[in-house]
Design a protein around this motif. Structure first.
Motif, PDB file in Angstrom:
ATOM      1  N   SER A 136       0.658  -1.167   0.044  1.00 12.85           N
ATOM      2  CA  SER A 136      -0.141  -0.060  -0.286  1.00 12.85           C
ATOM      3  C   SER A 136       0.926   0.990  -0.057  1.00 12.85           C
ATOM      4  N   PRO A 137       0.456   2.463  -0.482  1.00 15.09           N
ATOM      5  CA  PRO A 137       0.859   3.590  -0.047  1.00 15.09           C
ATOM      6  C   PRO A 137       1.883   3.837   0.891  1.00 15.09           C
ATOM      7  N   ASN A 138       1.074   3.664   1.686  1.00 10.53           N
ATOM      8  CA  ASN A 138       1.347   3.874   3.468  1.00 10.53           C
ATOM      9  C   ASN A 138       2.593   2.538   3.519  1.00 10.53           C
ATOM     10  N   HIS A 139       2.643   1.583   3.150  1.00 12.00           N
ATOM     11  CA  HIS A 139       3.258   0.683   3.521  1.00 12.00           C
ATOM     12  C   HIS A 139       5.306   1.189   2.854  1.00 12.00           C
ATOM     13  N   LEU A 140       4.946   2.087   1.748  1.00  7.86           N
ATOM     14  CA  LEU A 140       5.912   2.596   0.996  1.00  7.86           C
ATOM     15  C   LEU A 140       6.991   3.429   1.913  1.00  7.86           C
ATOM     16  N   TRP A 141       5.718   4.610   2.238  1.00  4.97           N
ATOM     17  CA  TRP A 141       5.443   5.366   3.097  1.00  4.97           C
ATOM     18  C   TRP A 141       6.998   5.223   4.379  1.00  4.97           C
ATOM     19  N   HIS A 142       6.499   4.097   5.437  1.00  3.79           N
ATOM     20  CA  HIS A 142       7.541   3.621   5.845  1.00  3.79           C
ATOM     21  C   HIS A 142       8.143   2.771   5.304  1.00  3.79           C
ATOM     22  N   ARG A 143       8.739   2.614   4.625  1.00  7.78           N
ATOM     23  CA  ARG A 143       9.609   1.738   4.057  1.00  7.78           C
ATOM     24  C   ARG A 143      10.698   3.470   3.753  1.00  7.78           C
ATOM     25  N   MET A 144      10.041   4.524   3.396  1.00  9.06           N
ATOM     26  CA  MET A 144      10.760   5.478   2.211  1.00  9.06           C
ATOM     27  C   MET A 144      11.754   5.767   3.859  1.00  9.06           C
ATOM     28  N   ARG A 145      10.489   6.207   4.441  1.00 10.29           N
ATOM     29  CA  ARG A 145      10.951   7.252   5.848  1.00 10.29           C
ATOM     30  C   ARG A 145      12.268   6.718   6.185  1.00 10.29           C
ATOM     31  N   ARG A 146      12.447   5.101   6.639  1.00  9.58           N
ATOM     32  CA  ARG A 146      13.593   4.213   7.221  1.00  9.58           C
ATOM     33  C   ARG A 146      15.038   4.684   6.430  1.00  9.58           C
ATOM     34  N   ILE A 147      14.737   4.650   4.865  1.00  9.16           N
ATOM     35  CA  ILE A 147      15.667   4.923   4.157  1.00  9.16           C
ATOM     36  C   ILE A 147      16.042   6.383   3.813  1.00  9.16           C
ATOM     37  N   ILE A 148      15.269   7.538   4.375  1.00 14.05           N
ATOM     38  CA  ILE A 148      15.478   8.420   4.144  1.00 14.05           C
ATOM     39  C   ILE A 148      16.645   9.025   5.246  1.00 14.05           C
ATOM     40  N   GLY A 149      16.257   7.984   6.958  1.00 11.33           N
ATOM     41  CA  GLY A 149      16.944   8.970   7.353  1.00 11.33           C
ATOM     42  C   GLY A 149      17.946   8.078   7.909  1.00 11.33           C
ATOM     43  N   MET A 150      18.692   7.091   6.806  1.00  9.70           N
ATOM     44  CA  MET A 150      20.008   7.089   6.377  1.00  9.70           C
ATOM     45  C   MET A 150      20.823   7.806   5.236  1.00  9.70           C
ATOM     46  N   THR A 151      20.356   8.885   4.856  1.00  6.70           N
ATOM     47  CA  THR A 151      21.088   9.869   3.497  1.00  6.70           C
ATOM     48  C   THR A 151      20.706  11.008   4.395  1.00  6.70           C
ATOM     49  N   SER A 152      21.946  12.007   3.780  1.00 11.40           N
ATOM     50  CA  SER A 152      21.820  13.400   4.160  1.00 11.40           C
ATOM     51  C   SER A 152      20.569  14.258   3.648  1.00 11.40           C
ATOM     52  N   ILE A 153      19.701  13.495   3.079  1.00 12.80           N
ATOM     53  CA  ILE A 153      19.013  14.471   2.201  1.00 12.80           C
ATOM     54  C   ILE A 153      18.047  15.245   3.424  1.00 12.80           C
ATOM     55  N   GLN A 154      17.508  16.591   3.194  1.00 17.62           N
ATOM     56  CA  GLN A 154      16.712  16.702   4.246  1.00 17.62           C
ATOM     57  C   GLN A 154      16.116  17.350   3.994  1.00 17.62           C
ATOM     58  N   LYS A 155      15.095  17.494   3.204  1.00 16.09           N
ATOM     59  CA  LYS A 155      13.129  17.107   2.587  1.00 16.09           C
ATOM     60  C   LYS A 155      12.549  16.624   2.870  1.00 16.09           C
ATOM     61  N   ARG A 156      11.754  16.305   3.621  1.00  7.47           N
ATOM     62  CA  ARG A 156      10.318  16.153   4.327  1.00  7.47           C
ATOM     63  C   ARG A 156       9.945  15.008   2.600  1.00  7.47           C
ATOM     64  N   ALA A 157      10.470  14.219   2.720  1.00  7.47           N
ATOM     65  CA  ALA A 157      10.229  13.546   1.340  1.00  7.47           C
ATOM     66  C   ALA A 157       9.085  12.664   1.867  1.00  7.47           C
ATOM     67  N   THR A 158       8.243  12.289   0.563  1.00  7.06           N
ATOM     68  CA  THR A 158       7.687  11.004   0.790  1.00  7.06           C
ATOM     69  C   THR A 158       7.219  10.558  -0.381  1.00  7.06           C
ATOM     70  N   PRO A 159       6.804   9.023  -0.959  1.00  6.44           N
ATOM     71  CA  PRO A 159       7.116   8.635  -2.386  1.00  6.44           C
ATOM     72  C   PRO A 159       6.331   9.088  -3.279  1.00  6.44           C
ATOM     73  N   HIS A 160       5.214   9.885  -2.880  1.00 10.38           N
ATOM     74  CA  HIS A 160       5.675  10.727  -3.790  1.00 10.38           C
ATOM     75  C   HIS A 160       5.901  11.829  -4.686  1.00 10.38           C
ATOM     76  N   ILE A 161       7.309  12.099  -3.835  1.00  8.97           N
ATOM     77  CA  ILE A 161       8.720  13.062  -4.251  1.00  8.97           C
ATOM     78  C   ILE A 161       8.762  12.474  -5.754  1.00  8.97           C
TER      79      ILE A 161
END
Length: 400
Positions: free
Chosen positions: A312-337
């Motif tokens: 589900s899109p919500n499932h992707l959001w949780h997966r993405m939040r985990r990956i973003i936390g391992m990067t230097s990206i500061q943007k409030r990114a969701t899968p829609h980005i």
């Protein structure tokens, strides 16, 4: 209508016309329309204008005095539900009607005027964000238009209304920056590098596909094996997934957001090879798990769990939040980005706006145009800076 020539006391001759208007709704008496003019055509236009005015003022007085806003809203909503609107829109309108009913649901429809409605909007402004307030106003406006067509009100209280606006904070202004709505090339590369190294099963495939196709997350989650044409490297996008409770077993496949969202896109060979691997793995998973789950879903979703149920899109959001936390990206990114990122990528490749809109499934150019214009202007500035850097010494000779 009937027309005749009449001689006025002054001796001038004029055309005179007569027509029967609708009975007065309050008294039931007949209403005759009589107009004069120099020509028959002029008289006809005057009579038609008068009839239209009467029609606009033709209020069902008795019903208007007794029916409440809540009852009118219920009538309108019954029609709205049967008009082919998506379940998400229906749920939203139901909520907005509840909000409006909490303010003047029991008020007689004829008593709701411009001043009362404006006052209510200012009160709601203290509770809801501007986007929500605009949506509530849109819902109320549709109900008032219905009431006018049903001869319950003469004027729409929502006409010429002023929607309250909140002064934005510094953080909000920054979040509105178009730069925050897509990933720059170095940010995308960093994200995809991290997801390739630390992603969970299917993370890499999901986010690569989103970035290089511009699909909406719900569209990607709804993909089935039958939507993939490996011979011609095409993906058929004709549905999206709706999961209101974020329960993997409770979902619905619905048409995409707009008519333009139904599309077939061409995809690079590398991506199709990647998807072919996913399909092969799914076949192995099916053989292994379809007997282990009593409710195994054998529906050939491309991105699915071991029990066959789709992401589900919500499932992707949780997966993405985990990956973003391992990067230097500061943007409030969701899968829609990744959708806006893909628009940026196509713009940099030199694709024309109509082609980009068609690929991402946008009927209106507004959203696409914001990113397209921003990236184009940025490219122009960068191009100018490169020229200046390459020919700095030559440019200095201008004033020498």
């Amino acid at each position: 209508m009937r027309y005749e020539k009449v001689t006025l006391p002054s001796g001038n001759v004029r055309w005179e016309g007569y027509a029967e208007g609708p009975p007065n709704p309050a008294t039931g008496k007949r209403q005759q329309i009589r107009r004069r003019g120099q020509t028959k055509r002029e008289v006809k236009q005057k009579i038609e204008k008068a009839l239209n005015t009467i029609k606009m003022n033709d209020i069902d007085v008795q019903r208007a005095k007794n029916i409440t806003f809540q009852e009118v809203a219920s009538e309108w909503f019954a029609v709205y539900q049967q008009s082919g609107n998506k379940e998400t829109s229906i749920r939203l309108r139901r909520h907005e009607i509840d909000v409006l009913n909490s303010k003047f649901g029991q008020a007689k429809i004829e008593k709701i005027d411009f001043r009362l409605y404006q006052k209510v909007l200012y009160e709601l402004h203290q509770i809801y964000a501007e986007s929500s307030l605009r949506s509530i106003h849109a819902c109320a406006n549709m109900i008032f238009k219905y009431a006018r067509k049903a001869r319950l009100i003469k004027d729409n209280p929502g006409d010429d209304i002023e929607l309250p606006k909140k002064q934005k904070t510094v953080d909000e202004i920054k979040s509105d920056n178009i730069d925050q709505k897509y990933l720059e090339s170095h940010e995308l590369n960093e994200f995809l590098d991290v997801v390739s190294k630390h992603g969970r099963p299917l993370d890499r495939e999901c986010f690569f596909l989103l970035a290089f196709t511009g699909m909406r997350p719900g569209e990607m989650c709804a993909l089935k094996r039958s939507d993939l044409d490996f011979e011609r490297n095409l993906i058929d996008i004709s549905k999206t997934i709706f999961s209101p409770n974020n329960n993997m077993r409770e979902f619905e496949l619905t048409p995409p957001k707009t008519k333009g969202s139904v599309r077939v896109i061409e995809v690079e060979q590398d991506l199709m090879d990647m998807l072919a691997n996913v399909i092969n793995e799914n076949k192995k998973q099916k053989l292994k798990y379809r007997t282990e789950f009593d409710d195994y879903l054998d529906d050939d979703f491309v991105f699915c769990r071991t029990n066959g149920y789709p992401f589900s899109p919500n499932h992707l959001w949780h997966r993405m939040r985990r990956i973003i936390g391992m990067t230097s990206i500061q943007k409030r990114a969701t899968p829609h980005i990744f959708r806006h990122t893909h628009i940026s990528m196509l713009t940099q490749e030199g694709d024309e706006l109509p082609n980009i809109m068609e690929r991402v499934g946008h009927d209106s150019p507004d959203t696409t145009l914001k990113v397209y214009t921003h990236v184009t202007n940025k490219m122009k500035k960068e191009s100018s800076a490169k020229v200046k850097s390459l020919y700095q010494k030559t440019l200095q000779k201008i004033n020498s």
